[in-house]
Design a protein around this motif. Structure first.
Motif, PDB file in Angstrom:
ATOM      1  N   ALA A  59      -9.810   8.520   1.341  1.00  0.00           N
ATOM      2  CA  ALA A  59     -10.810   9.533   0.989  1.00  0.00           C
ATOM      3  C   ALA A  59     -10.564  10.833   1.753  1.00  0.00           C
ATOM      4  CB  ALA A  59     -12.215   9.010   1.265  1.00  0.00           C
ATOM      5  N   GLY A  60     -10.186  10.722   3.018  1.00  0.00           N
ATOM      6  CA  GLY A  60      -9.905  11.919   3.817  1.00  0.00           C
ATOM      7  C   GLY A  60      -8.708  12.692   3.302  1.00  0.00           C
ATOM      8  N   ALA A 111       0.959  -0.093   1.419  1.00  0.00           N
ATOM      9  CA  ALA A 111       1.642  -0.274   0.138  1.00  0.00           C
ATOM     10  C   ALA A 111       2.832  -1.215   0.283  1.00  0.00           C
ATOM     11  CB  ALA A 111       2.100   1.063  -0.415  1.00  0.00           C
ATOM     12  N   ASN A 112       3.411  -1.252   1.478  1.00  0.00           N
ATOM     13  CA  ASN A 112       4.545  -2.155   1.736  1.00  0.00           C
ATOM     14  C   ASN A 112       4.104  -3.575   2.070  1.00  0.00           C
ATOM     15  OD1 ASN A 112       6.461  -0.141   1.337  1.00  0.00           O
ATOM     16  ND2 ASN A 112       6.410   0.499   3.467  1.00  0.00           N
ATOM     17  N   GLU A 113       2.790  -3.783   2.211  1.00  0.00           N
ATOM     18  CA  GLU A 113       2.284  -5.097   2.605  1.00  0.00           C
ATOM     19  C   GLU A 113       1.259  -5.647   1.611  1.00  0.00           C
ATOM     20  OE1 GLU A 113       2.088  -5.478   7.258  1.00  0.00           O
ATOM     21  OE2 GLU A 113       1.016  -3.663   6.669  1.00  0.00           O
ATOM     22  N   LEU A 114       1.363  -5.246   0.362  1.00  0.00           N
ATOM     23  CA  LEU A 114       0.324  -5.604  -0.605  1.00  0.00           C
ATOM     24  C   LEU A 114       0.174  -7.111  -0.804  1.00  0.00           C
ATOM     25  CD1 LEU A 114       0.720  -2.829  -3.324  1.00  0.00           C
ATOM     26  CD2 LEU A 114      -1.217  -3.202  -1.782  1.00  0.00           C
ATOM     27  N   ASP A 115       1.234  -7.847  -0.532  1.00  0.00           N
ATOM     28  CA  ASP A 115       1.138  -9.306  -0.678  1.00  0.00           C
ATOM     29  C   ASP A 115       0.188  -9.929   0.340  1.00  0.00           C
ATOM     30  OD1 ASP A 115       3.130  -8.522   1.254  1.00  0.00           O
ATOM     31  OD2 ASP A 115       3.751 -10.612   1.364  1.00  0.00           O
ATOM     32  N   ALA A 116      -0.176  -9.179   1.379  1.00  0.00           N
ATOM     33  CA  ALA A 116      -1.084  -9.695   2.411  1.00  0.00           C
ATOM     34  C   ALA A 116      -2.546  -9.421   2.084  1.00  0.00           C
ATOM     35  CB  ALA A 116      -0.741  -9.072   3.765  1.00  0.00           C
ATOM     36  N   PHE A 117      -2.810  -8.655   1.018  1.00  0.00           N
ATOM     37  CA  PHE A 117      -4.158  -8.188   0.737  1.00  0.00           C
ATOM     38  C   PHE A 117      -4.685  -8.712  -0.591  1.00  0.00           C
ATOM     39  CE2 PHE A 117      -2.284  -4.486   3.150  1.00  0.00           C
ATOM     40  CZ  PHE A 117      -3.003  -4.703   4.319  1.00  0.00           C
ATOM     41  N   PRO A 118      -6.008  -8.698  -0.737  1.00  0.00           N
ATOM     42  CA  PRO A 118      -6.596  -8.997  -2.059  1.00  0.00           C
ATOM     43  C   PRO A 118      -6.319  -7.854  -3.040  1.00  0.00           C
ATOM     44  CG  PRO A 118      -8.314  -8.486  -0.453  1.00  0.00           C
ATOM     45  CD  PRO A 118      -7.030  -8.538   0.308  1.00  0.00           C
ATOM     46  N   PRO A 119      -6.533  -8.088  -4.352  1.00  0.00           N
ATOM     47  CA  PRO A 119      -6.155  -7.111  -5.387  1.00  0.00           C
ATOM     48  C   PRO A 119      -6.792  -5.729  -5.241  1.00  0.00           C
ATOM     49  CG  PRO A 119      -6.644  -9.238  -6.380  1.00  0.00           C
ATOM     50  CD  PRO A 119      -7.005  -9.350  -4.929  1.00  0.00           C
ATOM     51  N   GLU A 120      -7.976  -5.636  -4.621  1.00  0.00           N
ATOM     52  CA  GLU A 120      -8.615  -4.319  -4.544  1.00  0.00           C
ATOM     53  C   GLU A 120      -7.825  -3.321  -3.699  1.00  0.00           C
ATOM     54  OE1 GLU A 120     -11.354  -6.969  -1.867  1.00  0.00           O
ATOM     55  OE2 GLU A 120     -10.208  -7.204  -3.718  1.00  0.00           O
ATOM     56  N   PHE A 121      -6.954  -3.808  -2.821  1.00  0.00           N
ATOM     57  CA  PHE A 121      -6.115  -2.893  -2.044  1.00  0.00           C
ATOM     58  C   PHE A 121      -5.116  -2.197  -2.960  1.00  0.00           C
ATOM     59  CE2 PHE A 121      -8.015  -5.118   1.355  1.00  0.00           C
ATOM     60  CZ  PHE A 121      -7.766  -4.458   2.542  1.00  0.00           C
ATOM     61  N   ARG A 122      -4.488  -2.962  -3.845  1.00  0.00           N
ATOM     62  CA  ARG A 122      -3.553  -2.374  -4.806  1.00  0.00           C
ATOM     63  C   ARG A 122      -4.265  -1.353  -5.690  1.00  0.00           C
ATOM     64  NH1 ARG A 122       1.342  -4.048  -6.700  1.00  0.00           N
ATOM     65  NH2 ARG A 122       1.104  -6.077  -5.652  1.00  0.00           N
ATOM     66  N   ALA A 123      -5.483  -1.700  -6.111  1.00  0.00           N
ATOM     67  CA  ALA A 123      -6.255  -0.802  -6.964  1.00  0.00           C
ATOM     68  C   ALA A 123      -6.585   0.489  -6.230  1.00  0.00           C
ATOM     69  CB  ALA A 123      -7.527  -1.495  -7.443  1.00  0.00           C
ATOM     70  N   ARG A 124      -6.939   0.394  -4.956  1.00  0.00           N
ATOM     71  CA  ARG A 124      -7.302   1.606  -4.190  1.00  0.00           C
ATOM     72  C   ARG A 124      -6.095   2.503  -3.995  1.00  0.00           C
ATOM     73  NH1 ARG A 124      -8.633   5.771  -3.318  1.00  0.00           N
ATOM     74  NH2 ARG A 124     -10.069   6.641  -1.779  1.00  0.00           N
ATOM     75  N   ILE A 125      -4.956   1.917  -3.694  1.00  0.00           N
ATOM     76  CA  ILE A 125      -3.743   2.713  -3.515  1.00  0.00           C
ATOM     77  C   ILE A 125      -3.331   3.346  -4.838  1.00  0.00           C
ATOM     78  CG2 ILE A 125      -1.280   2.588  -2.950  1.00  0.00           C
ATOM     79  CD1 ILE A 125      -2.077   0.461  -0.823  1.00  0.00           C
ATOM     80  N   GLY A 126      -3.471   2.597  -5.932  1.00  0.00           N
ATOM     81  CA  GLY A 126      -3.173   3.150  -7.249  1.00  0.00           C
ATOM     82  C   GLY A 126      -4.086   4.303  -7.604  1.00  0.00           C
ATOM     83  N   ALA A 127      -5.375   4.162  -7.269  1.00  0.00           N
ATOM     84  CA  ALA A 127      -6.334   5.238  -7.536  1.00  0.00           C
ATOM     85  C   ALA A 127      -6.000   6.477  -6.713  1.00  0.00           C
ATOM     86  CB  ALA A 127      -7.752   4.766  -7.231  1.00  0.00           C
TER      87      ALA A 127
END
Length: 200
Positions: A59-60, A111-127
């Protein structure tokens, strides 16, 4: 700063330097001189802390980029320079001791560690990436309306190239060995844009 904000600040810095897997609550607590209980109180678990850090960091940066690219009174070249300056400040914050090529963005690190996170992390980075590209498109529309570039530039992928100069600056610096690689990439993109679609 409140304790919650202090925890977020330290967590964001450590995650950026070491990655999600390389940071524990103990590491954060040690820097702040607190117990891990305090971190659990504010964020419950490690994923919750990482998600809050990502949300606030994204957001920042979005706020900064939006201010640069939607400014009606600056040329596209000045917008690109302001984006480059933003990247430069971030880069030297994490590479001030000469450790060339360190990651300086929490978004790039996660972004390099997305396999460690739930799907909403990928969605936030994509957004986030979509927002940066939308801002670049808006800046290109402003530049076209000002007569800096021919209208057909808006029917090309140039806004994507402008956005990628910002989004992938970390990888460019890492692969190029220093921040000069980022500066060269910005110059090349602007030169291509001017040669292909410039009006002057």
């Amino acid at each position: 700063m409140s304790m919650r904000d202090e925890i977020l600040r330290v967590a964001t810095e450590l995650y950026t330097l070491r990655g999600y897997r390389g940071v524990s609550f103990n590491d954060i607590a040690e820097v702040l001189g607190i117990t891990t209980t305090s971190i659990h109180y504010h964020f419950k678990n490690k994923v919750g802390l990482a998600k809050q850090a990502l949300d606030e960091y994204a957001a920042g940066v979005e706020h900064e980029i939006r201010a640069i690219w939607t400014d009606q009174n600056t040329t596209l070249a000045r917008k690109m320079q302001a984006s480059l300056d933003f990247n430069r400040r971030s880069y030297f914050r994490f590479n001030r001791q000469g450790e060339e090529g360190r990651v300086w963005s929490l978004l790039s690190r996660f972004a390099n560690e997305l396999d460690a996170f739930p799907p909403e992390f990928r969605a936030r980075i994509g957004a986030f990436r979509a927002e940066v590209q939308a801002c670049a498109r808006h800046g290109l529309e402003i530049a076209t309306a000002r007569g800096e570039y021919r209208a057909e530039v808006l029917r090309t992928d140039m806004s994507r190239m402008l956005a990628q100069s910002f989004l992938y600056a970390g990888y460019i610096a890492r692969d190029g060995g220093n921040f000069e690689a980022v500066e060269r990439n910005y110059r090349l993109v602007m030169d291509l844009l001017k040669r292909s679609y410039g009006t002057g």
